[in-house]
Design a protein around this motif. Structure first.
Motif, PDB file in Angstrom:
ATOM      1  N   THR A  84      -7.771   0.331  11.340  1.00 53.57           N
ATOM      2  CA  THR A  84      -8.629  -0.555  10.559  1.00 53.57           C
ATOM      3  C   THR A  84      -9.428   0.240   9.540  1.00 53.57           C
ATOM      4  O   THR A  84      -9.661   1.440   9.714  1.00 53.57           O
ATOM      5  N   ASP A 151      -5.407  -2.707   3.538  1.00 55.98           N
ATOM      6  CA  ASP A 151      -6.651  -3.002   4.243  1.00 55.98           C
ATOM      7  C   ASP A 151      -7.775  -3.415   3.294  1.00 55.98           C
ATOM      8  O   ASP A 151      -8.682  -4.149   3.692  1.00 55.98           O
ATOM      9  N   PRO A 207      -4.846 -10.358   5.258  1.00 55.06           N
ATOM     10  CA  PRO A 207      -4.796  -9.379   6.338  1.00 55.06           C
ATOM     11  C   PRO A 207      -3.505  -9.405   7.139  1.00 55.06           C
ATOM     12  O   PRO A 207      -3.104  -8.399   7.711  1.00 55.06           O
ATOM     13  N   ARG A 210      -1.083  -6.722   5.984  1.00 60.30           N
ATOM     14  CA  ARG A 210      -1.589  -5.366   5.808  1.00 60.30           C
ATOM     15  C   ARG A 210      -0.597  -4.286   6.193  1.00 60.30           C
ATOM     16  O   ARG A 210      -0.466  -3.277   5.506  1.00 60.30           O
TER      17      ARG A 210
END
Length: 227
Positions: A84, A151, A207, A210
């Motif tokens: 992340t 991200d 997202p 990603r």
């Protein structure tokens, strides 16, 4: 012979830096004497001056050594960042923070900051700013890596965003250095509170995409038929 002489020079310099780091931490920058540093490093005062012009030059060398090591650690984060954006930022910046007290105390950092401000055109200040610029550049490059991975929104200016993130982490570190009672754990907590907000604002709008391979990356993969 040339190799042996270089190793001996490097060893003497390492001993001087280690002795200065210890004495600056124990006695303070102003109280530590060059002859005491030389004695602890097991070199003559004349030998000391072959390597460093004065205590400020020596302090800068310690700061440089510290920053160069954290930059090397940071490169490992850029090669394989956590999954992340929040984790990637925390891993990189925790590396900066946690390493900061290996060679320098908070009092030594305050001394370095003071010299850089009081003598802005001196070689010390110029080198100090160069080290800050190198750290800021690493933060910017991490942002570019996270953008490429999906991200962080690609429309954001990575240079401008990196400057904002670096200025914030630098301000937090300055406050940490000024407060003898603030722990590294508290510094981490303050950093996380700010990064949670920042990463939520800059997160990619898609997202779910990603970590999907880029178009064409599946070429050459053979999927066996069922049955």
């Amino acid at each position: 012979m040339a190799g042996l002489r270089e190793r001996q020079k490097a060893d003497r310099k390492r001993r001087i830096l280690a002795a200065a780091s210890a004495l600056f931490g124990q006695m303070g920058f102003d109280a530590a004497r060059i002859d005491a540093i030389a004695q602890r490093a097991e070199v003559s005062v004349g030998t000391f001056y072959n390597y460093f012009e004065n205590k400020a030059d020596l302090l800068l060398a310690i700061v440089s050594m510290e920053v160069e090591e954290v930059l090397a650690q940071g490169e490992e984060v850029l090669i394989a960042p956590p999954e992340t954006a929040l984790g990637a930022f925390e891993t990189l910046i925790h590396g900066y923070y946690d390493h900061s007290l290996i060679y320098l105390t908070k009092r030594m950092w305050r001394q370095a900051m003071a010299i850089s401000i009081q003598q802005p055109e001196a070689p010390f200040s110029r080198r100090y700013r160069e080290l800050d610029a190198a750290l800021a550049s690493q933060v910017r490059r991490l942002i570019a890596v996270l953008q490429a991975r999906g991200d962080i929104r690609p429309s954001l200016d990575s240079a401008a965003l990196g400057g904002l993130v670096f200025n914030d982490l630098n301000a937090l570190f300055t406050e940490f250095a000024l407060d003898e009672g603030q722990s590294l754990e508290r510094l981490h907590q303050r950093l996380r509170a700010q990064l949670v907000t920042v990463t939520s604002l800059i997160a990619s709008e898609e997202p779910e995409r990603r970590h999907e391979p880029a178009e064409g990356m599946q070429a050459g993969i053979v999927i066996a038929p069922r049955g």
